[in-house]
Design an enzyme around this catalytic site. Structure first.
Site, mmCIF file in Angstrom:
data_model
loop_
_atom_site.group_PDB
_atom_site.id
_atom_site.type_symbol
_atom_site.label_atom_id
_atom_site.label_comp_id
_atom_site.label_asym_id
_atom_site.label_seq_id
_atom_site.Cartn_x
_atom_site.Cartn_y
_atom_site.Cartn_z
ATOM 1 N N LYS A 103 -18.741 10.036 -0.365
ATOM 2 C CA LYS A 103 -18.120 9.603 0.896
ATOM 3 C C LYS A 103 -18.838 10.280 2.042
ATOM 4 C CE LYS A 103 -14.629 7.001 2.262
ATOM 5 N NZ LYS A 103 -14.062 5.832 1.584
ATOM 6 N N GLY A 215 1.141 -5.218 6.585
ATOM 7 C CA GLY A 215 -0.264 -5.387 6.985
ATOM 8 C C GLY A 215 -0.719 -6.794 6.670
ATOM 9 N N GLY A 217 -4.198 -7.782 7.465
ATOM 10 C CA GLY A 217 -5.627 -7.778 7.768
ATOM 11 C C GLY A 217 -6.395 -8.318 6.583
ATOM 12 N N ASN A 218 -7.564 -7.754 6.373
ATOM 13 C CA ASN A 218 -8.420 -8.217 5.292
ATOM 14 C C ASN A 218 -7.671 -8.169 3.956
ATOM 15 O OD1 ASN A 218 -10.562 -7.276 3.079
ATOM 16 N ND2 ASN A 218 -11.497 -8.703 4.512
HETATM 17 P P1 NAD Z 1 -7.639 -4.325 8.497
HETATM 18 O O1 NAD Z 1 -8.024 -3.520 9.677
HETATM 19 O O2 NAD Z 1 -8.293 -5.634 8.221
HETATM 20 O O3 NAD Z 1 -6.068 -4.628 8.549
HETATM 21 C C1 NAD Z 1 -5.100 -3.651 8.719
HETATM 22 C C2 NAD Z 1 -3.739 -4.332 8.932
HETATM 23 O O4 NAD Z 1 -2.759 -3.300 9.081
HETATM 24 C C3 NAD Z 1 -3.660 -5.182 10.195
HETATM 25 O O5 NAD Z 1 -2.857 -6.323 9.930
HETATM 26 C C4 NAD Z 1 -2.939 -4.279 11.190
HETATM 27 O O6 NAD Z 1 -2.233 -5.004 12.172
HETATM 28 C C5 NAD Z 1 -2.007 -3.540 10.256
HETATM 29 N N1 NAD Z 1 -1.543 -2.259 10.789
HETATM 30 C C6 NAD Z 1 -2.229 -1.340 11.511
HETATM 31 N N2 NAD Z 1 -1.440 -0.320 11.841
HETATM 32 C C7 NAD Z 1 -0.245 -0.565 11.275
HETATM 33 C C8 NAD Z 1 0.986 0.123 11.260
HETATM 34 N N3 NAD Z 1 1.138 1.292 11.890
HETATM 35 N N4 NAD Z 1 2.000 -0.430 10.571
HETATM 36 C C9 NAD Z 1 1.855 -1.619 9.953
HETATM 37 N N5 NAD Z 1 0.726 -2.317 9.942
HETATM 38 C C10 NAD Z 1 -0.307 -1.797 10.599
HETATM 39 O O7 NAD Z 1 -7.793 -3.332 7.258
HETATM 40 P P2 NAD Z 1 -7.925 -3.702 5.714
HETATM 41 O O8 NAD Z 1 -9.363 -3.811 5.361
HETATM 42 O O9 NAD Z 1 -6.994 -4.818 5.389
HETATM 43 O O10 NAD Z 1 -7.437 -2.340 5.033
HETATM 44 C C11 NAD Z 1 -6.063 -2.057 4.870
HETATM 45 C C12 NAD Z 1 -5.915 -0.898 3.919
HETATM 46 O O11 NAD Z 1 -6.529 -1.211 2.671
HETATM 47 C C13 NAD Z 1 -6.566 0.427 4.364
HETATM 48 O O12 NAD Z 1 -5.774 1.494 3.883
HETATM 49 C C14 NAD Z 1 -7.886 0.407 3.630
HETATM 50 O O13 NAD Z 1 -8.409 1.724 3.444
HETATM 51 C C15 NAD Z 1 -7.476 -0.203 2.326
HETATM 52 N N6 NAD Z 1 -8.581 -0.779 1.558
HETATM 53 C C16 NAD Z 1 -9.326 -1.793 2.073
HETATM 54 C C17 NAD Z 1 -10.339 -2.339 1.322
HETATM 55 C C18 NAD Z 1 -11.131 -3.509 1.827
HETATM 56 O O14 NAD Z 1 -11.931 -4.042 1.056
HETATM 57 N N7 NAD Z 1 -10.938 -3.960 3.047
HETATM 58 C C19 NAD Z 1 -10.644 -1.808 0.046
HETATM 59 C C20 NAD Z 1 -9.864 -0.773 -0.471
HETATM 60 C C21 NAD Z 1 -8.838 -0.267 0.307
#
Ligand code: NAD
Length: 410
Positions: A103, A215, A217-218
């Site tokens: 990391k 959440g 997002g992605n």
């Molecule tokens: P993202 O930025 O695409 O989406 C995050 C979502 O969380 C958004 O909908 C946002 O509005 C919401 N959010 C932000 N603050 C918030 C809060 N205080 N309360 C509720 N919702 C809130 O991020 P992502 O890629 O979807 O990642 C989300 C989580 O998954 C993170 O913990 C990330 O480390 C983990 N993760 C992501 C991936 C990946 O491939 N993208 C892989 C492994 C783990």
């Protein structure tokens, strides 16, 4: 706030005790193989020079090249980076991909930099660590506040310094730059494979299984859509400003929900739904709760109000260690992040493999390879949980450390 590296090491100690880990191997796994701390001078747009601090922690490479993202955040610390590199080792070994744990991070509030400053910072970081990375040594990727564009600059700088092409040095690249098909939905899709296996073990019928997702997002957004397509009833979803729920025996009309968010910028007052806060969403009486947003959402403050039967951790670290203990006492099954969201790193590994072999796989090929790997990882963690009568998080750690230990050569 507790020290993340101390937390990580207490998880290691717990697993080591259960599995009776060899003392020498345990000692090796108590610190990273190498931690680079680098100073990165950047000429700012106003002509001044600012010096940023960056890290790269290479925890263990017994399974394969170190693997893990690079985070840009003002709160990055050496202990955080070390802990995250340990958890990456555990995650990669849980799904049994040929990658170790790494990391990186830079202490910076990237939103305050211009695009040019951000590019010079990203290239400057690579100038300081390039001798220690490469597709056969250490393969970085995006993390918080780093993007495919930043990965493109980093790969470009690396190849310039190396004097030859090595596209597999970094994953999370845009498709046109050698990224993998399917990466965008891989984390959510991997989580859905895990949910389906769990449903078999618990005799859950998708049609009667209510799901709440924090959440959108992605991860959370795709998870909702894929679960719906598999017949699950997604009854609540949220973003950072709050969420929506439907009560009684109906599911959300997700197309309408996403359309409302697109149009208005939030979920508030979406027709045929009730507004709820993020706190209320976590406490809904659902079958499966899927935290997919942030760390530290389930804490000692709210853990006794959680009514879900199962928690699937799609976010990294959404449950504090104290709340984790209470969930266990309450008999709530928790599928840990190192298993549930490992579809993302698995497809990153596929990207690396395609780059090395100079191949391009279709999305269908990617998911045809991902599914059996996630199913097998789930089954192995479940078996380990049964064997030692432990929770799934500890079982994933035991299984992963067993794998790494078998590969360590002293
Ligand atoms: P993202 O930025 O695409 O989406 C995050 C979502 O969380 C958004 O909908 C946002 O509005 C919401 N959010 C932000 N603050 C918030 C809060 N205080 N309360 C509720 N919702 C809130 O991020 P992502 O890629 O979807 O990642 C989300 C989580 O998954 C993170 O913990 C990330 O480390 C983990 N993760 C992501 C991936 C990946 O491939 N993208 C892989 C492994 C783990």
């Amino acid at each position: 706030m507790s020290n993340p590296f101390a937390n990580a090491m207490s998880q290691l100690d717990k697993a080591a005790k259960i599995m009776n880990l060899d003392k020498g191997i345990h000692a090796i796994l108590k610190q990273p193989d190498r931690v680079l701390t680098v100073s990165i001078p950047v000429k700012m747009d106003n002509g001044e020079v600012r010096v940023f601090t960056g890290y790269r922690s290479q925890f263990n490479n017994a399974m394969g090249p170190y693997k893990g993202g690079i985070r840009y955040h003002q709160n990055v610390s050496i202990d955080e980076v070390k802990a995250l590199s340990f958890w990456m080792m555990v995650k990669c070994a849980t799904v049994n991909i040929p990658m170790g744990g790494g990391k990186g991070g830079i202490i910076v509030d990237s939103k305050t930099l211009s695009v040019g400053e951000l590019e010079r910072l990203s290239r400057g970081y690579i100038q300081k660590i390039w001798r220690e990375i490469g597709s056969d040594k250490d393969v970085p990727a995006p993390d918080m506040y780093t993007t495919p564009t930043i990965m493109g600059w980093m790969r470009d700088e690396f190849e310039k310094l190396l004097g030859q092409a090595d596209p597999g040095v970094i994953t999370g690249k845009a498709i046109k730059d050698g990224g993998s098909e399917g990466r965008e939905t891989a984390t959510a899709q991997g989580g859905v494979y895990v949910v389906k296996e769990l449903a078999k073990k618990l005799n859950l019928n998708p049609g009667e299984t209510k799901v709440a997702i924090q959440g959108m997002g992605n991860v959370g957004g795709f998870m909702a859509k894929i679960l719906k397509s598999e017949g699950y009833s997604v009854v609540a979803i949220s973003d950072s400003k709050g969420g929506v729920v439907v009560r009684n025996n109906v599911a959300l009309d997700l197309d309408k929900v996403f359309e409302h968010k697109e149009k208005t910028g939030s979920l508030k007052d979406c027709p045929d739904t009730e507004n709820i806060t993020n706190e209320e969403l976590l406490e809904l009486p659902v079958d499966i709760l899927v935290p997919s947003a942030m760390e530290n959402q389930i804490t000692t403050e709210n853990v006794n109000n959680i009514k879900a039967k199962v928690i699937v951790e799609m976010a990294n670290g959404p449950t504090t260690p104290e709340a984790d203990e209470i969930l266990k006492e309450r008999g709530i099954i928790l599928v840990p992040d190192v298993l549930a969201n490992a579809g993302g790193v698995t497809v990153s590994c596929f990207e690396w493999e395609q780059n090395i072999k100079n191949e391009r796989w279709t999305e269908a090929e990617v998911f045809a390879k991902l599914e059996p790997m996630m199913v097998q990882a789930f089954d192995e963690v479940w078996e380990t949980k049964e064997k030692y009568s432990i929770d799934m998080r500890t079982a994933a750690f035991v299984k992963a450390i067993e794998r790494v230990a078998n590969k360590i050569r002293i």
